[in-house]
Enzyme design. Structure first.
Site, PDB file in Angstrom:
ATOM      1  N   GLU A 162     -33.820  34.657  11.932  1.00  5.16           N
ATOM      2  CA  GLU A 162     -35.145  35.162  12.278  1.00  5.16           C
ATOM      3  C   GLU A 162     -35.703  35.948  11.103  1.00  5.16           C
ATOM      4  OE1 GLU A 162     -35.776  38.433  15.044  1.00  5.16           O
ATOM      5  OE2 GLU A 162     -37.125  37.149  16.183  1.00  5.16           O
ATOM      6  N   TYR A 206     -44.331  34.916  11.130  1.00  2.00           N
ATOM      7  CA  TYR A 206     -43.042  34.904  11.827  1.00  2.00           C
ATOM      8  C   TYR A 206     -42.410  33.533  11.668  1.00  2.00           C
ATOM      9  CZ  TYR A 206     -39.577  34.995  15.566  1.00  2.00           C
ATOM     10  OH  TYR A 206     -38.401  34.926  16.269  1.00  2.00           O
TER      11      TYR A 206
END
Ligand code: GDP
Ligand code: MN
Length: 388
Positions: free
Chosen positions: A197, A109
């Protein structure tokens, strides 16, 4: 402003941020042709909507042949995709992105955003990619590394190394991360982004680093100097009411309650929403009519509020500082004349020309409940909405 994954990846590519090859398709035949052209043994067909969680909702599918890509595209195109981010009504899928499949070794991530608390940029990195980062933050917060970047210094080499260590990358992968992060950071600054993101950022079996997903958000207040970004806007993805509000320069956010609100000033509008909640009600919208609200704008604001079928009562809460309450009152009367407002109206006017404003409303013959204080206004409008 949000953009689609395929648009985010085009920007990534421009800045040297590694992404798989891919093509946009709006028909199953185009998806098949795209899979053929990509030529990889596996392609991934991905629904393009402004919402995360597509994978779990059936909006991301692997295809082992162009024929299978065609099949997946015909399933996904036209479907109403429901994810935890779309709400129960879901989102209609109009486009799919067909991407070269990757051999994934690890899912990581990575995000880049502005931290208002420290007034610095923040890189957020975790080895726990591919799943809800909110859940990771709650259950295993130690697995999330945040690296703050001083805007006056910029992204430093040692910070890239710290992120690489947090992501458990080896030295060759760290070199790839450096290019990746430098490109991402430059894009963030040059394009006035507010959030990037990437979930997942993957390490492939061959040791490559690739952005498999991309959510990109831009600062609306900077769009005037980012014409190429503004062009990426997709009206199909926006709340219809918010779009209409945008066009007439009103700050409007749709909510799911039944008390319509027209207020001037964002702070007063927030306080009004709070008061409605305190009084046991639930607001249908946030609406800041702005400092320069005039008759025409008040009318447009009413139209907007009344488009929402859930609205059972409306509270007009105006503090006349720059605006004059008599002009607002004229707007309310004009709107009522033209629109036949079928729900109870509670009006609170304070400040410049408030007495004149109240007089105009009293003379109008309209069925309006006046209120002096904010508390009174809240109680009366909630009672009206519940009685209706
Ligand atoms: P999201 O569900 O909206 O966040 O969509 P993503 O783009 O993140 O895709 C969801 C999941 O699909 C990823 O976490 C991956 O596990 C999987 N996925 C996406 N692309 C590929 C691929 O090229 N190969 C493989 N094996 N899995 C993929
Ligand atoms: Mn994702």
């Amino acid at each position: 402003m949000n953009v689609h994954e395929y648009q985010a990846k085009e920007l990534f590519r421009e800045y040297g941020v590694a992404v798989p090859a891919g093509e946009l398709a709006t028909t199953p035949a185009e998806a098949e042709a795209a899979a053929k052209k990509l030529g990889t043994p596996v392609t991934v067909v991905k629904a393009q909507v402004h919402a995360g969680g597509r994978g779990k909702g059936g909006g991301v599918k692997l295809a082992k042949s162009p024929a299978e890509a065609l099949q997946h595209a015909s399933d996904i195109l036209g479907m109403t995709l429901v994810t935890h981010q779309t709400g129960p009504e879901g989102k209609l899928v109009r486009k799919v992105y067909v991407e070269a499949g990757s051999d994934i070794s690890r899912e990581l991530y990575l995000a880049l955003t502005l931290d208002r608390g420290t007034e610095e940029f923040a890189i957020i990195a975790s080895t726990e990619g591919g799943m809800d980062i909110e859940e990771v933050a709650e259950k295993t917060p130690e697995r999330i590394h945040t690296e703050f970047i001083d805007p006056n210094v910029g992204l430093c080499g040692y910070q890239i190394k710290k992120v690489a260590r947090a992501l458990e990358l080896d030295p060759p992968q760290t070199k790839k991360l450096e290019k990746f992060l430098r490109g991402l950071f430059r894009m963030y600054l040059e394009k006035d982004a507010s959030l990037v993101e990437i979930n997942p950022l993957v390490v492939t079996v061959d040791g490559d680093l690739l952005a498999l997903d991309g959510k990109l958000n831009f600062d609306d207040n900077a769009l005037f100097r980012q014409p190429d970004i503004a062009e990426l806007r997709d009206p199909d993805e926006e709340d219809e009411r918010e779009r209409a509000a945008n066009e007439i320069d009103l700050a409007y956010v749709g909510l799911d309650g039944n008390v319509g609100c027209m207020v001037n000033g964002a702070g007063l509008a927030m306080a009004t929403l709070d008061m409605i909640a305190v009084c046991g009600g639930s607001p249908a919208n946030f609406l800041d009519a702005g400092g320069g609200a005039d008759k025409e704008k008040v009318k447009e604001a009413f139209k907007l509020i009344l488009r929402d079928e859930n609205v059972k009562a409306i509270l007009v809460n105006i503090f006349g500082g720059i605006v004059r309450c008599d002009l607002i009152a004229e707007g309310v009367v004009a709107a009522a004349d033209e629109l036949s407002i079928g729900v109870p109206l509670v009006v609170r006017l304070q400040g410049t020309n408030a007495a004149e404003g109240r007089e105009i409303l009293a003379q109008s013959g309209l069925n309006i409940t006046a209120a002096e204080t904010l508390g009174e206004a809240g109680e009366r409008v909630v009672a009206a909405a519940q009685g209706a």
